[in-house]
Design an enzyme around this catalytic site. Structure first.
Site, mmCIF file in Angstrom:
data_model
loop_
_atom_site.group_PDB
_atom_site.id
_atom_site.type_symbol
_atom_site.label_atom_id
_atom_site.label_comp_id
_atom_site.label_asym_id
_atom_site.label_seq_id
_atom_site.Cartn_x
_atom_site.Cartn_y
_atom_site.Cartn_z
ATOM 1 C CE LYS A 26 -18.166 68.440 115.280
ATOM 2 N NZ LYS A 26 -16.838 68.580 115.180
ATOM 3 C CE LYS B 223 -9.482 63.319 106.327
ATOM 4 N NZ LYS B 223 -9.194 64.494 105.302
ATOM 5 C CE LYS C 72 -20.470 66.608 103.234
ATOM 6 N NZ LYS C 72 -20.372 66.689 101.753
#
Ligand code: TRP
Length: 339
Positions: free
Chosen positions: A200, A115, A203
């Site tokens: 995968k 991140k 969203k």
């Protein structure tokens, strides 16, 4: 006195819209714990602010996510569903735990490295909350003295760190925390993107045609599955052992939505056309999601019920949290607040 049930705790960040992968891969598995465990499910809004975000969107996503979890079967009469920021104790315990967590370990956490690199690439600043994220997560777990923590493979390292922190606390002060076990579901499909089966289902899929959202209408679900990529196998084999093909993913989805094994499905569909197979997959998904959509609709029309559920969840979580926090503060040598 009734024997206390063991505790299951898990948390997730609010994604505005849950998709089939969240449901089959995670939430549906959590439902299996409801009868045998005391279950705490948190929506971790405090974790959500460790990266850049929009406050109004967070607020909306948190409520939406809570409604969708209940719709998925996290019945508030059987578990405690709460928003992390509603419970005093997560951040307090995180502070205490942070003081016994080596800095180097936090810097080496995979998720922090990923991140912070992304943030660096986006030329945005890296807040120290991102480094502290796993300590807050350890607090989420230890505040409830959880026995089991169901998470995906990507969170295993965080739960292992939690065990290390718990041991360190127990050694430094005295025996206080159970060492939580990681539960990585063996069943529960890993659902891939319908348009790109190497990725995968997510969203953040830019076109959204490869992702089935729980709120998609039956027509839209049929359309998305109908246009899912397959392969150019001249024999049209419907088998799971295939590379560069969407068929294995569709088999997994059908298996998860029909409780039939992949092998049984392979046999049943031997010789069938891809079109017939896809329409069976679509039927199964529509049928599986129908009760979820019905419950969701009822909640949207009854805001008071959602609020009541979140209040009950927060109250129950808070009772536990105060108990643990009181014990921890005493052990740390903090003077009890005069009454
Ligand atoms: N880090 C988890 C994730 O990204 C979310 C999380 C926060 C969590 N606190 C937790 C998961 C406690 C399990 C237990 O998915």
């Amino acid at each position: 006195m009734a024997e206390e049930k063991p505790v299951v705790l898990t948390c997730a960040q609010a994604t505005g819209q849950l998709h089939l992968g969240n449901y089959l891969g995670a939430v549906r598995n959590w439902v299996r714990y409801l009868d045998d465990y005391e279950c705490f499910f948190g929506i971790v809004d405090l974790h959500a602010i460790t990266v850049p975000y929009v406050p109004a969107e967070l607020r909306k996503a948190s409520l939406e996510c809570a409604a969708q979890y209940i719709a998925c079967g996290l019945d508030p009469a059987k578990c405690h569903l709460f928003l992390q920021s509603h419970v005093t104790g997560h951040t307090e315990l995180a502070w205490v735990l942070g003081c016994i967590t080596p800095l180097g370990k936090l810097e080496r956490m995979t998720q922090f490295k990923d991140k912070s690199r992304k943030q660096e690439d986006a030329a945005s600043f890296i807040g120290s909350g991102l480094l502290y994220y796993p300590v807050l997560m350890a607090a989420d777990i230890l505040l409830y003295n959880a026995d089991r923590v169901p998470v995906g493979e990507d969170q295993k390292q965080h739960v292992e760190l939690t065990r290390d922190i718990a041991s360190k606390f127990n050694e430094t002060y005295s025996d206080t925390f159970k060492l939580p076990a990681v539960d990585i579901p063996k069943t529960g499909a890993r659902v891939m993107n319908l348009q790109d089966p190497a990725k995968k289902m997510s969203k953040s899929d830019p076109t959204q045609t490869g992702t089935i959202f729980l709120k998609d209408s039956p027509e839209l679900i049929r359309k998305k599955i109908g246009s899912a990529v397959t392969d150019s196998d001249p024999d049209r084999r419907i088998v799971s052992a295939k590379e560069n093909s969407g068929i294995p993913n569709l088999l997994d989805i059908l298996s998860a939505c029909s409780d039939k094994s992949v092998e049984a499905l392979e046999q049943g569909f031997a010789g069938a056309s891809y079109a017939d197979f896809k329409s069976a997959v679509a039927d199964a998904v529509v049928t599986t999601l129908a009760p979820v959509q019905e419950r969701y609709q009822a909640l949207v029309e009854d805001k008071a019920a959602l609020n009541a559920a979140l209040k009950d969840g927060a109250d129950a979580a808070q009772r536990r949290a105060y108990k643990t926090l009181g014990k921890v503060y005493r052990k740390c040598g903090f003077v009890e607040r005069p009454r």
